[in-house]
Design an enzyme around this catalytic site. Sequence first.
Site, PDB file in Angstrom:
ATOM      1  N   HIS A  72      10.813  13.907 -65.830  1.00 55.02           N
ATOM      2  CA  HIS A  72      11.540  12.913 -66.618  1.00 55.02           C
ATOM      3  C   HIS A  72      10.841  12.715 -67.960  1.00 55.02           C
ATOM      4  CE1 HIS A  72      14.226  10.672 -63.510  1.00 55.02           C
ATOM      5  NE2 HIS A  72      14.268  11.977 -63.368  1.00 55.02           N
ATOM      6  N   TYR A 201      15.342   0.446 -66.370  1.00 55.61           N
ATOM      7  CA  TYR A 201      14.696  -0.842 -66.135  1.00 55.61           C
ATOM      8  C   TYR A 201      15.537  -1.908 -66.842  1.00 55.61           C
ATOM      9  CZ  TYR A 201      10.399   1.523 -64.537  1.00 55.61           C
ATOM     10  OH  TYR A 201       9.483   2.264 -63.836  1.00 55.61           O
ATOM     11  N   PRO A 293       4.875  -3.246 -58.702  1.00 56.76           N
ATOM     12  CA  PRO A 293       5.390  -1.877 -58.877  1.00 56.76           C
ATOM     13  C   PRO A 293       6.111  -1.605 -60.198  1.00 56.76           C
ATOM     14  CG  PRO A 293       6.689  -3.080 -57.249  1.00 56.76           C
ATOM     15  CD  PRO A 293       5.528  -3.944 -57.594  1.00 56.76           C
ATOM     16  N   LYS A 297       2.358   2.296 -61.108  1.00 58.61           N
ATOM     17  CA  LYS A 297       0.967   2.728 -61.269  1.00 58.61           C
ATOM     18  C   LYS A 297       0.159   2.849 -59.972  1.00 58.61           C
ATOM     19  CE  LYS A 297       0.497   3.472 -65.620  1.00 58.61           C
ATOM     20  NZ  LYS A 297       1.459   4.564 -65.567  1.00 58.61           N
ATOM     21  N   TYR A 385       2.760   4.267 -69.632  1.00 51.18           N
ATOM     22  CA  TYR A 385       3.650   4.689 -68.538  1.00 51.18           C
ATOM     23  C   TYR A 385       3.332   6.113 -68.106  1.00 51.18           C
ATOM     24  CZ  TYR A 385       7.867   4.669 -65.663  1.00 51.18           C
ATOM     25  OH  TYR A 385       8.738   4.700 -64.594  1.00 51.18           O
TER      26      TYR A 385
END
Length: 391
Positions: A72, A201, A293, A297, A385
């Site tokens: 991704h 998100y 979450p 990580k 990220y």
Amino acid sequence: MRTTVGIIGAGPAGLLLARLLDGAGIDSVVLESRDRAYVERRQRAGILEQGTVDVLRAAGAGERMDREGLRHDGIELRFDRRRHRVDFPALTGGRSVTVYAQTEICKDLIALRLQRGGPLLFEVEALAVEDPTGERPRVRFRHGGEEDVLECEYVVGCDGFWGVARKAVPAELSRVFERTYPFGWLGILADVPPSHDELVYARHARGFALLSMRSPSVSRLYLQVPDGTDAGAWDDEAIWDELERRFETDDDWRLERGPITQRSVTPMRSFVHEPMRHGRLFLAGDAAHIVPPTGAKGLNLAVGDVVAFARALTHRMRTGSTALLDAYSENCLRRVWQAERFSYDMTTLLHRAPGADPFEDRLQAARLERLVSSRAAETDLAEAYTGFPLD
Ligand code: RFL
Ligand code: PHB
């Protein structure tokens, strides 16, 4: 029983550590309280940082991940019915993440370990770590109603948040840093192709939602729910209706529905235990720290810890120097706290706290506005990220 490294727990941390030690010619025994089927089915993480992918590959555990994992190159942030894509490679000089489920990593590592003859013992519950500061620490365990002892040179507690290893650090030497959040995540697995090809998100006045996936035909979705929510209290259509509301956009994007095959509620917490080492006992992964979450990580931190331990012990075996073992806790904690910071930021950016006042709402909106209008702010998110380097 005797071994060089006693490993408590066969989650990703314990299984990968056993594999890394195998590769370095260091023997270990893994004790796991659950049965194999349970460990292989426990739904959890899905996002691997580039560094985690590299480690699994180098450990010879990347074959299926390379075939079935999904690369991704970004995520979508969704708020006020708007969509904003964060382009990871463009912001980080080429980094990306991989979607490959924790269940599959565990299956791959278990198969490799058993192929080499183990030892990986299921349904063996560690009861206590004894004499962690002595030359020969021991793990007392129970198997089939019988108690026995594993004598070790080192013990690594990879036994998760509820494990026993952490308890062997005397209270007067332990420091705990903690936050609990007044909400949790209701997670579902559904037999339906993901409605978007990257993770979404979403921040919504009704609460956070996340669209993720396990494969091109299986979706993984999460809803922010009040603390203490019973997963069974929602019927399937109510879950889909709520997801649809929170993902709403002004364009023609649509959420596809399908049969829900699994559901559970996860509480959210931030937690760090310092130090991560006591004598010859080392803590790794969720045994030492928990992140909410939202930043994806937890698994990646667990991998970082066991890589650090394996390197440190190999260094000790090759050179006689304990310098890296002595620096283990400090080195790991530096990375842990960066992940704590990022996960906290993502959580407070995207969730609606019960009773949040209009000031907090406006601040959240301003933080999101800043993210989508400043390349510097967006780069900060993309770097965290996709993960900080393991060294
Ligand atoms: P685990 O996986 O909890 O494994 C610990 C193992 O120890 C065993 N055990 C014992 N064995 C013997 N004797 C005892 N006394 C024992 N006590 C416990 C347990 O049975 C278990 O097998 O810890 P580990 O290895 O440190 O791995 C940590 C990760 O599992 C965790 O951080 C991640 O799943 C967190 N996480 C995510 N991390 C990511 O990097 N990316 C993600 O996308 C992501 N999504 C998530 C997540 C965690 C979630 N939940 C359910 C907490 C999504 C969710 C919903
Ligand atoms: C997941 O796919 O389970 C997942 C993905 C991203 C997160 C958390 C969980 O931030």
